[in-house]
Design an enzyme around this catalytic site. Structure first.
Site, PDB file in Angstrom:
ATOM      1  N   GLU A  84       0.818  -1.206   0.000  1.00 21.15           N
ATOM      2  CA  GLU A  84       0.000   0.000   0.000  1.00 21.15           C
ATOM      3  C   GLU A  84       0.850   1.253   0.000  1.00 21.15           C
ATOM      4  O   GLU A  84       1.851   1.339   0.701  1.00 21.15           O
ATOM      5  CB  GLU A  84      -0.908   0.003   1.225  1.00 21.15           C
ATOM      6  CG  GLU A  84      -1.902  -1.121   1.143  1.00 21.15           C
ATOM      7  CD  GLU A  84      -2.780  -1.171   2.356  1.00 21.15           C
ATOM      8  OE1 GLU A  84      -3.352  -0.127   2.701  1.00 21.15           O
ATOM      9  OE2 GLU A  84      -2.883  -2.241   2.945  1.00 21.15           O
ATOM     10  N   CYS A 109       3.709   8.334   1.102  1.00 21.99           N
ATOM     11  CA  CYS A 109       3.872   7.433   2.243  1.00 21.99           C
ATOM     12  C   CYS A 109       4.006   6.018   1.678  1.00 21.99           C
ATOM     13  O   CYS A 109       3.103   5.534   1.004  1.00 21.99           O
ATOM     14  CB  CYS A 109       2.646   7.554   3.155  1.00 21.99           C
ATOM     15  SG  CYS A 109       2.609   6.344   4.473  1.00 21.99           S
ATOM     16  N   CYS A 132       2.985  -7.086   8.419  1.00 24.54           N
ATOM     17  CA  CYS A 132       3.974  -6.658   9.425  1.00 24.54           C
ATOM     18  C   CYS A 132       4.045  -7.707  10.538  1.00 24.54           C
ATOM     19  O   CYS A 132       3.003  -8.220  10.967  1.00 24.54           O
ATOM     20  CB  CYS A 132       3.586  -5.301  10.018  1.00 24.54           C
ATOM     21  SG  CYS A 132       4.810  -4.677  11.201  1.00 24.54           S
ATOM     22  N   CYS A 134       1.189  -4.538  16.914  1.00 25.08           N
ATOM     23  CA  CYS A 134       0.574  -3.382  17.569  1.00 25.08           C
ATOM     24  C   CYS A 134      -0.945  -3.573  17.572  1.00 25.08           C
ATOM     25  O   CYS A 134      -1.534  -3.853  16.532  1.00 25.08           O
ATOM     26  CB  CYS A 134       0.961  -2.098  16.850  1.00 25.08           C
ATOM     27  SG  CYS A 134       2.736  -1.877  16.737  1.00 25.08           S
ATOM     28  N   CYS A 143      -3.464  -1.658  15.147  1.00 27.33           N
ATOM     29  CA  CYS A 143      -3.071  -1.603  13.742  1.00 27.33           C
ATOM     30  C   CYS A 143      -3.694  -2.728  12.940  1.00 27.33           C
ATOM     31  O   CYS A 143      -3.574  -3.911  13.295  1.00 27.33           O
ATOM     32  CB  CYS A 143      -1.557  -1.685  13.669  1.00 27.33           C
ATOM     33  SG  CYS A 143      -0.958  -1.906  12.002  1.00 27.33           S
ATOM     34  N   GLY A 185       4.311  -2.230   7.579  1.00 30.70           N
ATOM     35  CA  GLY A 185       5.613  -2.813   7.894  1.00 30.70           C
ATOM     36  C   GLY A 185       6.445  -1.959   8.815  1.00 30.70           C
ATOM     37  O   GLY A 185       6.147  -0.786   9.045  1.00 30.70           O
ATOM     38  N   SER A 227       9.715   6.040  10.102  1.00 29.59           N
ATOM     39  CA  SER A 227       9.000   5.901  11.367  1.00 29.59           C
ATOM     40  C   SER A 227       9.144   4.476  11.885  1.00 29.59           C
ATOM     41  O   SER A 227       8.814   3.519  11.200  1.00 29.59           O
ATOM     42  CB  SER A 227       7.518   6.226  11.139  1.00 29.59           C
ATOM     43  OG  SER A 227       6.785   5.960  12.310  1.00 29.59           O
ATOM     44  N   SER A 268       7.147   5.775  16.949  1.00 28.45           N
ATOM     45  CA  SER A 268       5.757   5.607  17.357  1.00 28.45           C
ATOM     46  C   SER A 268       5.745   5.174  18.820  1.00 28.45           C
ATOM     47  O   SER A 268       6.265   4.123  19.167  1.00 28.45           O
ATOM     48  CB  SER A 268       5.126   4.537  16.457  1.00 28.45           C
ATOM     49  OG  SER A 268       3.792   4.379  16.788  1.00 28.45           O
ATOM     50  N   LEU A 269       5.140   6.009  19.681  1.00 29.34           N
ATOM     51  CA  LEU A 269       5.185   5.718  21.124  1.00 29.34           C
ATOM     52  C   LEU A 269       3.898   5.082  21.632  1.00 29.34           C
ATOM     53  O   LEU A 269       3.919   4.026  22.229  1.00 29.34           O
ATOM     54  CB  LEU A 269       5.422   7.018  21.901  1.00 29.34           C
ATOM     55  CG  LEU A 269       6.834   7.331  22.382  1.00 29.34           C
ATOM     56  CD1 LEU A 269       6.779   8.492  23.363  1.00 29.34           C
ATOM     57  CD2 LEU A 269       7.496   6.132  23.045  1.00 29.34           C
ATOM     58  N   ASN A 287      -8.550   6.879  13.535  1.00 32.72           N
ATOM     59  CA  ASN A 287      -9.610   7.069  12.535  1.00 32.72           C
ATOM     60  C   ASN A 287     -10.973   6.646  13.066  1.00 32.72           C
ATOM     61  O   ASN A 287     -11.086   5.572  13.644  1.00 32.72           O
ATOM     62  CB  ASN A 287      -9.297   6.263  11.274  1.00 32.72           C
ATOM     63  CG  ASN A 287      -8.395   7.028  10.342  1.00 32.72           C
ATOM     64  OD1 ASN A 287      -8.150   8.218  10.553  1.00 32.72           O
ATOM     65  ND2 ASN A 287      -7.897   6.359   9.336  1.00 32.72           N
ATOM     66  N   CYS A 316      -2.494   3.492   6.432  1.00 32.03           N
ATOM     67  CA  CYS A 316      -1.896   2.338   5.761  1.00 32.03           C
ATOM     68  C   CYS A 316      -2.319   1.046   6.435  1.00 32.03           C
ATOM     69  O   CYS A 316      -2.471   0.975   7.627  1.00 32.03           O
ATOM     70  CB  CYS A 316      -0.385   2.449   5.743  1.00 32.03           C
ATOM     71  SG  CYS A 316       0.131   3.427   4.358  1.00 32.03           S
TER      72      CYS A 316
HETATM   73  S1  SF4 Z   1       1.762  -0.011  13.635  1.00 35.60           S
HETATM   74 FE1  SF4 Z   1       3.463  -0.293  12.188  1.00 35.60          FE
HETATM   75  S2  SF4 Z   1       4.925  -1.577  13.345  1.00 35.60           S
HETATM   76 FE2  SF4 Z   1       2.960  -1.763  14.416  1.00 35.60          FE
HETATM   77  S3  SF4 Z   1       2.011  -3.605  13.506  1.00 35.60           S
HETATM   78 FE3  SF4 Z   1       1.297  -1.788  12.341  1.00 35.60          FE
HETATM   79  S4  SF4 Z   1       2.655  -1.643  10.580  1.00 35.60           S
HETATM   80 FE4  SF4 Z   1       3.645  -2.945  12.115  1.00 35.60          FE
END
Ligand code: SF4
Length: 366
Positions: A92, A105, A112, A116, A119, A165, A197, A220-221, A300, A343
């Site tokens: 993507e 982007c 991935c 997370c 995600c 990813g 990132s 990313s925190l 979102n 994404c």
């Molecule tokens: S936020 Fe980024 S690092 Fe975390 S699972 Fe999604 S794509 Fe992977």
């Protein structure tokens, strides 16, 4: 014989390649310019090469390996592409028009491996790490679509590795792609225009700090404490906040004048968005004396799964709390919401449609 992906070769590698075919150096220059400056995606347009050479190249090499499966244009002008690799995996890419400079982007992996919890891409797992050529091609596809093939980019281009990813798990591909894209004879997008990132792969943060011509860094925190971050970003169990921020402190030494690195913080309603979380975050950053800024990313809306977006007044209060403790914070304007431009949303939504499961309807907000 496996085909060579020409778009993934540096100009020096291209020279070696044409030499192996008995061709002189200047052919490499011509091909490199055709691929990256003129952004051609097939050998057919390279009419400055003899027909026989094009035929010989077609036997041994491929120019483009990604196909555009679908393309969506948002009301706000954001364009999103769902591409497919030669082995059928989703990739993507998002093109974001902006006032001063447009941004692409891109993804570094298909799916991935990091889990997370906020995600959607995570639900796909790792399908495959992308090659340098596949990274470069995403940018070529987006620029050609936005401006026309080979047309100059009117406002220049920024790149962000914030797609699907973890870019630091695709480190070699990423760094090679950046070298290819920086070439003056090609796309000429220098690392200073690129932001990578990461979810927090500590050894790579330290490594990036030593690269002389490096891209900018964003981290990313998503949480100010290990307890919460372990839950939201399980990579934290491997490299907890103490180690992550120590690496950031180290990275800070490599900053150029005027450069700052950023923390990305996705705001999830009633999960990580209270004033207390904001105070904890500010204390954490201040304790490490990091000269940084925080981008607050609203989750979102319209996502039926575990998280909801924080209400605007909560976002504002979080921002103000950070500022009151001396931490610069900005609220990032969401783009392309009507086309699922976070994404990971497209491919994972497709997977969900093929295999309906409530667990799949989540999203990436990095
Ligand atoms: S936020 Fe980024 S690092 Fe975390 S699972 Fe999604 S794509 Fe992977």
């Amino acid at each position: 014989m496996e085909q060579v992906h020409l778009t993934g070769l540096t100009e020096a590698e291209l020279r070696e390649f044409v030499k192996s075919m008995g061709e002189p150096d200047y052919r490499a220059r011509q091909i490199f310019g055709a691929l990256h400056r003129r952004r051609l995606r097939s050998l057919d347009g390279m009419t400055d090469l003899p027909k026989e050479l094009r035929a010989a190249l077609a036997e041994r090499a491929a120019v483009s390996t990604l196909t555009v499966e679908s393309r969506y244009i948002s009301e706000d002008g954001t364009r999103r592409y769902l591409l497919k690799t030669h082995d059928g995996l989703p990739v993507e890419t998002v093109f974001i028009p902006e006032e001063r400079r447009d941004t692409v982007c891109f993804s570094s992996q298909s799916g991935c491996p990091l889990q997370c919890s906020f995600c959607l891409t995570a639900k796909l797992g790792l399908l495959r790490t992308l090659t340098a050529g596949e990274i470069v091609e995403q940018i070529v596809v987006a620029l050609n679509d936005a401006y026309g093939q080979g047309a100059r980019t009117p406002r220049g281009t920024n790149l962000v590795a914030m797609g699907a990813g973890e870019p630091f798990l695709a480190y070699d591909s990423l760094m090679k792609a950046l070298r290819i894209m920086a070439a003056e004879t090609g796309l000429h997008i220098v690392p200073n225009r690129v932001t990578v990132s990461t979810a927090g792969i500590v050894p790579r943060i330290r490594e990036l700090a030593t690269v002389p011509d490096r891209p900018h860094l964003a981290i990313s925190l998503a949480a100010p404490t290990d307890e919460l971050r372990d839950e939201l970003m399980p990579i934290n169990r491997k490299w907890p906040l103490r180690e992550l921020l120590a690496a950031c402190k180290e990275f800070e030494k490599s900053l150029r004048p005027g450069e700052r690195f950023t923390f990305e913080y996705v705001l999830l309603d009633n999960v990580n968005d209270s004033d207390e979380h904001a105070r904890q975050l500010a204390n954490l950053l201040n304790r490490h004396q990091l000269r940084t800024k925080v981008n607050l990313i609203p989750h979102n809306p319209g996502d039926p799964l575990p998280y909801r977006p924080s209400p605007p007044e909560r976002v504002e209060s979080f921002r103000r709390t950070l500022e009151s403790k001396g931490v610069h914070a900005f609220v990032r304007r969401p783009r392309g919401r009507d086309i699922y431009a976070a994404c990971g949303q497209l491919s994972a939504r497709r997977a969900a449609a093929n295999n309906p499961s409530p667990a799949l309807v989540h999203q990436l907000t990095r």
